[in-house]
Design a protein around this motif. Structure first.
Motif, PDB file in Angstrom:
ATOM      1  N   ALA A 186       0.819  -1.230   0.000  1.00 50.31           N
ATOM      2  CA  ALA A 186       0.000   0.000   0.000  1.00 50.31           C
ATOM      3  C   ALA A 186       0.849   1.275   0.000  1.00 50.31           C
ATOM      4  O   ALA A 186       0.294   2.374   0.017  1.00 50.31           O
ATOM      5  CB  ALA A 186      -0.937  -0.002   1.200  1.00 50.31           C
ATOM      6  N   HIS A 187       2.173   1.139  -0.063  1.00 49.30           N
ATOM      7  CA  HIS A 187       3.000   2.364  -0.028  1.00 49.30           C
ATOM      8  C   HIS A 187       2.786   3.211  -1.278  1.00 49.30           C
ATOM      9  O   HIS A 187       3.089   4.394  -1.296  1.00 49.30           O
ATOM     10  CB  HIS A 187       4.490   2.034   0.151  1.00 49.30           C
ATOM     11  CG  HIS A 187       5.168   1.546  -1.087  1.00 49.30           C
ATOM     12  ND1 HIS A 187       5.049   0.255  -1.549  1.00 49.30           N
ATOM     13  CD2 HIS A 187       5.980   2.164  -1.965  1.00 49.30           C
ATOM     14  CE1 HIS A 187       5.758   0.112  -2.651  1.00 49.30           C
ATOM     15  NE2 HIS A 187       6.336   1.254  -2.928  1.00 49.30           N
ATOM     16  N   ARG A 188       2.229   2.592  -2.327  1.00 54.02           N
ATOM     17  CA  ARG A 188       1.971   3.357  -3.557  1.00 54.02           C
ATOM     18  C   ARG A 188       0.674   4.155  -3.457  1.00 54.02           C
ATOM     19  O   ARG A 188       0.323   4.886  -4.361  1.00 54.02           O
ATOM     20  CB  ARG A 188       1.872   2.407  -4.757  1.00 54.02           C
ATOM     21  CG  ARG A 188       3.196   1.756  -5.076  1.00 54.02           C
ATOM     22  CD  ARG A 188       3.047   0.836  -6.281  1.00 54.02           C
ATOM     23  NE  ARG A 188       4.301   0.201  -6.581  1.00 54.02           N
ATOM     24  CZ  ARG A 188       5.297   0.771  -7.248  1.00 54.02           C
ATOM     25  NH1 ARG A 188       5.172   1.996  -7.679  1.00 54.02           N
ATOM     26  NH2 ARG A 188       6.418   0.118  -7.468  1.00 54.02           N
ATOM     27  N   GLY A 189      -0.048   3.991  -2.348  1.00 56.60           N
ATOM     28  CA  GLY A 189      -1.312   4.709  -2.169  1.00 56.60           C
ATOM     29  C   GLY A 189      -2.460   3.724  -2.206  1.00 56.60           C
ATOM     30  O   GLY A 189      -2.491   2.851  -3.070  1.00 56.60           O
ATOM     31  N   SER A 212      -0.621   4.653   4.333  1.00 55.12           N
ATOM     32  CA  SER A 212       0.088   4.580   3.043  1.00 55.12           C
ATOM     33  C   SER A 212       1.185   5.639   2.970  1.00 55.12           C
ATOM     34  O   SER A 212       2.295   5.367   2.495  1.00 55.12           O
ATOM     35  CB  SER A 212      -0.884   4.803   1.887  1.00 55.12           C
ATOM     36  OG  SER A 212      -1.877   3.819   1.905  1.00 55.12           O
ATOM     37  N   ALA A 213       0.869   6.845   3.457  1.00 64.75           N
ATOM     38  CA  ALA A 213       1.863   7.929   3.417  1.00 64.75           C
ATOM     39  C   ALA A 213       3.067   7.589   4.289  1.00 64.75           C
ATOM     40  O   ALA A 213       4.221   7.822   3.896  1.00 64.75           O
ATOM     41  CB  ALA A 213       1.225   9.240   3.880  1.00 64.75           C
ATOM     42  N   SER A 214       2.810   7.004   5.470  1.00 65.68           N
ATOM     43  CA  SER A 214       3.931   6.679   6.363  1.00 65.68           C
ATOM     44  C   SER A 214       4.838   5.632   5.726  1.00 65.68           C
ATOM     45  O   SER A 214       6.067   5.697   5.837  1.00 65.68           O
ATOM     46  CB  SER A 214       3.413   6.180   7.719  1.00 65.68           C
ATOM     47  OG  SER A 214       2.783   4.913   7.587  1.00 65.68           O
ATOM     48  N   ALA A 269      11.707  -5.341  -2.437  1.00 58.96           N
ATOM     49  CA  ALA A 269      11.030  -6.514  -2.974  1.00 58.96           C
ATOM     50  C   ALA A 269       9.601  -6.503  -2.465  1.00 58.96           C
ATOM     51  O   ALA A 269       9.316  -5.988  -1.382  1.00 58.96           O
ATOM     52  CB  ALA A 269      11.744  -7.782  -2.514  1.00 58.96           C
ATOM     53  N   THR A 270       8.705  -7.067  -3.277  1.00 54.47           N
ATOM     54  CA  THR A 270       7.289  -7.131  -2.918  1.00 54.47           C
ATOM     55  C   THR A 270       6.899  -8.597  -2.807  1.00 54.47           C
ATOM     56  O   THR A 270       7.326  -9.411  -3.628  1.00 54.47           O
ATOM     57  CB  THR A 270       6.462  -6.438  -4.026  1.00 54.47           C
ATOM     58  OG1 THR A 270       6.847  -5.060  -4.051  1.00 54.47           O
ATOM     59  CG2 THR A 270       4.979  -6.534  -3.767  1.00 54.47           C
ATOM     60  N   VAL A 271       6.122  -8.925  -1.778  1.00 58.13           N
ATOM     61  CA  VAL A 271       5.687 -10.320  -1.612  1.00 58.13           C
ATOM     62  C   VAL A 271       4.189 -10.395  -1.848  1.00 58.13           C
ATOM     63  O   VAL A 271       3.393 -10.038  -0.975  1.00 58.13           O
ATOM     64  CB  VAL A 271       6.013 -10.855  -0.200  1.00 58.13           C
ATOM     65  CG1 VAL A 271       5.697 -12.343  -0.124  1.00 58.13           C
ATOM     66  CG2 VAL A 271       7.458 -10.595   0.169  1.00 58.13           C
ATOM     67  N   MET A 272       3.825 -10.845  -3.042  1.00 57.96           N
ATOM     68  CA  MET A 272       2.408 -10.959  -3.362  1.00 57.96           C
ATOM     69  C   MET A 272       1.997 -12.389  -3.676  1.00 57.96           C
ATOM     70  O   MET A 272       0.865 -12.767  -3.482  1.00 57.96           O
ATOM     71  CB  MET A 272       2.063 -10.063  -4.568  1.00 57.96           C
ATOM     72  CG  MET A 272       1.892  -8.607  -4.230  1.00 57.96           C
ATOM     73  SD  MET A 272       0.571  -8.321  -3.033  1.00 57.96           S
ATOM     74  CE  MET A 272      -0.881  -8.381  -4.071  1.00 57.96           C
ATOM     75  N   LEU A 273       2.950 -13.158  -4.193  1.00 58.15           N
ATOM     76  CA  LEU A 273       2.619 -14.517  -4.606  1.00 58.15           C
ATOM     77  C   LEU A 273       3.116 -15.523  -3.586  1.00 58.15           C
ATOM     78  O   LEU A 273       4.261 -15.461  -3.152  1.00 58.15           O
ATOM     79  CB  LEU A 273       3.320 -14.843  -5.936  1.00 58.15           C
ATOM     80  CG  LEU A 273       2.706 -14.318  -7.223  1.00 58.15           C
ATOM     81  CD1 LEU A 273       3.570 -14.774  -8.393  1.00 58.15           C
ATOM     82  CD2 LEU A 273       1.282 -14.833  -7.398  1.00 58.15           C
TER      83      LEU A 273
END
Ligand SMILES: NC(=O)c1ccc[n+]([C@@H]2O[C@H](COP(=O)([O-])OP(=O)(O)OC[C@H]3O[C@@H](n4cnc5c(N)ncnc54)[C@H](OP(=O)(O)O)[C@@H]3O)[C@@H](O)[C@H]2O)c1
Length: 236
Positions: free
Chosen positions: A137-140, A148-150, A219-223
């Motif tokens: 959610a850091h992208r908004g 998200s802003a933090s 890195a993003t953990v989505m899968l």
């Protein structure tokens, strides 16, 4: 403490932080922080870990507590600093009052800035690494404005420190996708049937530890690992 590497994990009393602590306790000597009294959470924490009560809604006091506890324990090196403690509210911007906004920014952003600053000598002594736990959610994201802003701020902090500390201290930010923890209820997120597709806290912790061994800034953990293997044919 002994010859094992040392890791400090913030927000280790619940969810992803607790799962990380349980897995990392096999290899690391641990310093764990939380805002609860030790007597309220000691039974859940891995045996042998040092626990420091530190409430990040007062960043300065919390960081002073942690540094003092480490020095009292005779610690001078830190191999991993995992900044995981986080909070936030699921509410549209006009429903977040200034106390909620202040708490979110203090815990998720001001405390990490201060803590990393105070841990520099410990990290430098070990050639260690800071791992920030962000969020996708850091992208908004709607209904999570301050949160998200933090976390967007945390991503900026990670990028800045990565350049500033190149060759001295490693820096990484890992953005988890939705994970089944107590956070959603605390935040007032209504939940629902989608939650069954979320990562388990243990599954997310395993992914974070796998990524922590790499040198990528973010890195993003989505899968889930199973899906990733199916799609890519790769096991790591
Ligand atoms: N769950 C998700 O879907 C998800 C997705 C993306 C990113 N994340 C991130 O993952 C991290 C861990 O979250 P989680 O899902 O594991 O949530 P969690 O189960 O609520 O754990 C959060 C941890 O932070 C601690 N904490 C909260 N406010 C604090 C304060 N004022 N001072 C000190 N410690 C405080 C909590 O303490 P208590 O146990 O006392 O509450 C707990 O130990 C957070 O940074 C979160 O933003 C979570």
């Amino acid at each position: 403490m002994n010859d094992r590497p040392t890791a400090l994990i913030t927000g280790a009393t619940s969810g992803i932080g607790l799962a990380l602590a349980r897995i990392l306790s096999i290899e690391y000597s641990l310093v764990l922080t939380g805002r609860r009294e030790a007597s309220e959470c000691a039974d859940e924490l891995p045996p042998g870990a040092q626990y420091v009560k530190a409430d990040f809604s007062d960043p300065q006091a919390a960081v002073a507590e942690i540094e003092a506890a480490m020095r009292t324990a005779g610690l001078s090196r830190l191999d991993r600093l995992i900044i995981n403690a986080g909070t936030g509210y699921y509410a549209p911007v006009d429903r977040e009052d200034s106390a909620m906004i202040r708490e979110t920014l203090d815990v998720n952003l001001a405390a990490p800035v201060l803590l990393t600053r105070h841990m520099v000598p410990f990290l430098e002594a070990a050639g260690g690494k800071v791992v920030f736990i962000g969020t996708v959610a850091h992208r908004g994201s709607p209904n999570m404005p301050a949160y998200s802003a933090s976390k967007a701020g945390l991503a900026g902090l990670a990028r800045s420190l990565r350049s500033e500390w190149e060759g001295r201290i490693g820096v990484q930010i890992i953005h988890p996708g939705p994970t089944r923890t107590a956070m959603h209820k605390k935040a007032g997120y209504p939940g629902g049937s989608l939650e069954r597709f979320f990562f388990s806290a243990d599954g997310m912790a395993e992914e974070i530890i796998r990524l922590m061994e790499r040198d990528r800034l973010q890195a993003t953990v989505m899968l889930r690992a199973g899906f990733r293997r199916l799609l890519t044919g790769k096991w790591s």
